[in-house]
Write a protein that holds these residues in place. Structure first.
Motif, short mmCIF file in Angstrom:
data_model
loop_
_atom_site.label_atom_id
_atom_site.label_comp_id
_atom_site.label_asym_id
_atom_site.label_seq_id
_atom_site.Cartn_x
_atom_site.Cartn_y
_atom_site.Cartn_z
N UNK A 78 21.57 20.92 -24.84
CA UNK A 78 21.65 19.51 -24.52
C UNK A 78 20.24 19.02 -24.47
N UNK A 79 19.12 20.05 -24.30
CA UNK A 79 17.79 19.59 -24.20
C UNK A 79 17.41 19.13 -22.74
N UNK A 80 18.48 19.37 -21.88
CA UNK A 80 18.08 18.95 -20.37
C UNK A 80 17.37 20.10 -19.70
N UNK A 81 16.89 19.71 -18.62
CA UNK A 81 16.30 20.83 -18.05
C UNK A 81 17.00 20.85 -16.43
N UNK A 82 17.24 22.07 -16.07
CA UNK A 82 17.93 22.35 -14.96
C UNK A 82 17.09 23.16 -14.01
N UNK A 83 17.36 23.00 -12.55
CA UNK A 83 16.86 23.88 -11.61
C UNK A 83 17.88 24.32 -10.59
N UNK A 104 20.93 21.85 -10.43
CA UNK A 104 20.90 20.17 -10.35
C UNK A 104 20.33 20.09 -11.67
N UNK A 105 20.89 19.22 -12.39
CA UNK A 105 20.15 18.71 -13.49
C UNK A 105 18.87 17.70 -13.33
N UNK A 106 17.78 18.25 -13.71
CA UNK A 106 16.47 17.20 -13.50
C UNK A 106 16.62 15.88 -14.28
N UNK A 108 18.52 13.27 -13.39
CA UNK A 108 20.03 12.92 -13.52
C UNK A 108 20.63 13.04 -12.01
N UNK A 109 21.52 12.17 -11.75
CA UNK A 109 22.14 12.40 -10.45
C UNK A 109 23.50 13.02 -10.86
N UNK A 110 23.23 14.53 -11.23
CA UNK A 110 24.32 15.34 -11.71
C UNK A 110 23.84 16.90 -11.48
N UNK A 111 25.06 17.57 -11.41
CA UNK A 111 24.74 19.17 -11.42
C UNK A 111 25.31 19.88 -12.41
N UNK A 112 25.15 20.94 -12.37
CA UNK A 112 25.85 22.10 -13.61
C UNK A 112 26.53 23.21 -12.83
N UNK A 113 27.66 23.39 -13.02
CA UNK A 113 28.55 24.56 -12.87
C UNK A 113 28.63 25.63 -14.12
N UNK A 145 27.27 15.93 -2.66
CA UNK A 145 26.12 15.47 -2.80
C UNK A 145 25.63 14.17 -3.41
N UNK A 146 27.07 13.40 -3.34
CA UNK A 146 26.89 11.93 -3.74
C UNK A 146 26.23 11.85 -5.07
N UNK A 147 26.67 12.53 -6.17
CA UNK A 147 26.19 12.58 -7.49
C UNK A 147 27.26 11.55 -8.27
N UNK A 148 26.62 11.26 -9.48
CA UNK A 148 27.52 10.47 -10.26
C UNK A 148 28.32 11.35 -11.32
N UNK A 149 27.88 12.53 -11.69
CA UNK A 149 28.56 13.41 -12.32
C UNK A 149 28.37 14.67 -12.48
N UNK A 150 29.05 15.63 -13.09
CA UNK A 150 28.76 16.91 -13.11
C UNK A 150 29.15 17.72 -14.38
N UNK A 151 28.26 18.56 -14.76
CA UNK A 151 28.42 19.25 -16.11
C UNK A 151 29.06 20.52 -15.65
#
Length: 310
Positions: A78-83, A104-106, A108-113, A145-151
């Motif tokens: 995806x080219x996205x950064x995660x931490x 958590x996706x840097x 974005x208001x999103x995380x990654x499982x 976490x009141x996020x907008x989405x999740x990967x």
């Protein structure tokens, strides 16, 4: 939304102890009756039992060991950064809900499982599908976490890697929060065991935790309706199984008459193939090698429910 950071996951026993005081993302599917591997009854016993049970198996270890790999594949694709987020988060508005997320996706208001899956379960992920209990897990995280989405990224062994983006579903979240709140207040806090759900997990727990005294008799007044319905279902299942077997026999005869291994209809592909199975001849082993039979015999306790007319 203010998030409460509790502790790192370095101390596993402390981590497990804290999880007993909340409903987690992995509990969400079970509480909703959508997890085939865990029942609501299991969640109740995990939360209310005095012991902190440290469980582990090969699948769990693979999931942990390959989490970094799956996260790396996601970032590469995806080219996205995660931490990493080695923290436990608790919802201020719903303090019984807790989340311990993989990444958590840097930006974005999103995380990654991150998930790993057996190739035998690949159909559950076909065409971008997501198993229901994982979908609920991610929605649970979005609420806490009141996020907008999740990967959700998954490595299917021997099959490949894929990921999907799950949008926040407010209608779903309202239902999920309501179900979790009801479960927390009316079962966990009230110390009331939830009803069984017919799952294999519930069956195993009933066998493990409920014991009978030999020869004891108890009144079952008020249970006639359930017993009658159970008998009706047993008869219906038997009839349906006989119908299923009859259809299968008709299909085999059709293929046999055509001297074909494979048949194709407008909607289906049917194959009738031979294969070998190997089983130990227990009767012969017991007769000819009784000591070996004894050494390799595993005794397991089980139970049988018998119902007869009074």
């Amino acid at each position: 939304m203010i998030l409460n950071r509790l502790t790192s996951q370095n101390d596993q026993e402390e981590w497990l102890r804290i999880r007993k005081s909340y409903l987690t993302g992995t509990d969400a599917g079970a509480v909703c009756g959508m997890n085939p591997y865990k029942s609501a009854m299991q969640v109740y016993l995990d939360k209310t039992g005095p012991d902190i049970e440290v469980t582990d198996n090969e699948a769990m270890r693979l999931g942990r060991d390959l989490e970094d790999y799956v996260a790396g594949r996601f970032a590469e694709a995806t080219g996205k950064k995660v931490r990493k987020s080695n923290a436990m988060y608790v919802s201020d508005s719903h303090p019984f809900m807790m989340a311990n997320v993989d990444r958590l996706v840097v930006g974005e208001r999103a995380g990654l499982e991150c998930k790993t899956a057996s190739p035998y379960t690949a159909d559950r992920w076909k065409d971008g599908r997501v198993p229901e209990w994982y979908y609920l897990q991610c929605q649970h995280y979005m609420k806490v976490l009141e996020m907008d989405g999740w990967y959700l990224a998954v490595l299917i062994f021997g099959k490949g890697f894929q990921y999907t983006y799950l949008e926040r579903d407010e209608e779903m979240l309202n239902d999920l929060v309501s179900i979790e709140k009801n479960f927390w207040e009316n079962y966990i806090q009230a110390k009331v065991l939830p009803p069984p759900d017919g799952s294999k997990n519930a069956d195993e727990l009933i066998q493990k935790y409920f014991h009978r005294r030999e020869g004891a008799v108890t009144s079952m007044t008020g249970m006639d309706e359930q017993i009658t319905r159970r008998n009706e279902l047993a008869g219906l299942i038997k009839k349906m199984q006989a119908e299923q077997k009859t259809i299968e026999q008709e299909l085999k005869m059709y293929l046999g008459n055509a001297e074909a291994q494979t048949g194709i209809s407008d909607r289906y592909r049917v194959t009738w193939t031979e294969y070998e199975t190997r089983r130990v001849d227990a009767d012969r082993l017991k007769k000819e090698q009784p000591e070996i039979y004894k050494d390799y015999t595993k005794v397991q306790k089980t139970s049988r429910l018998n119902i007869q007319a009074a």
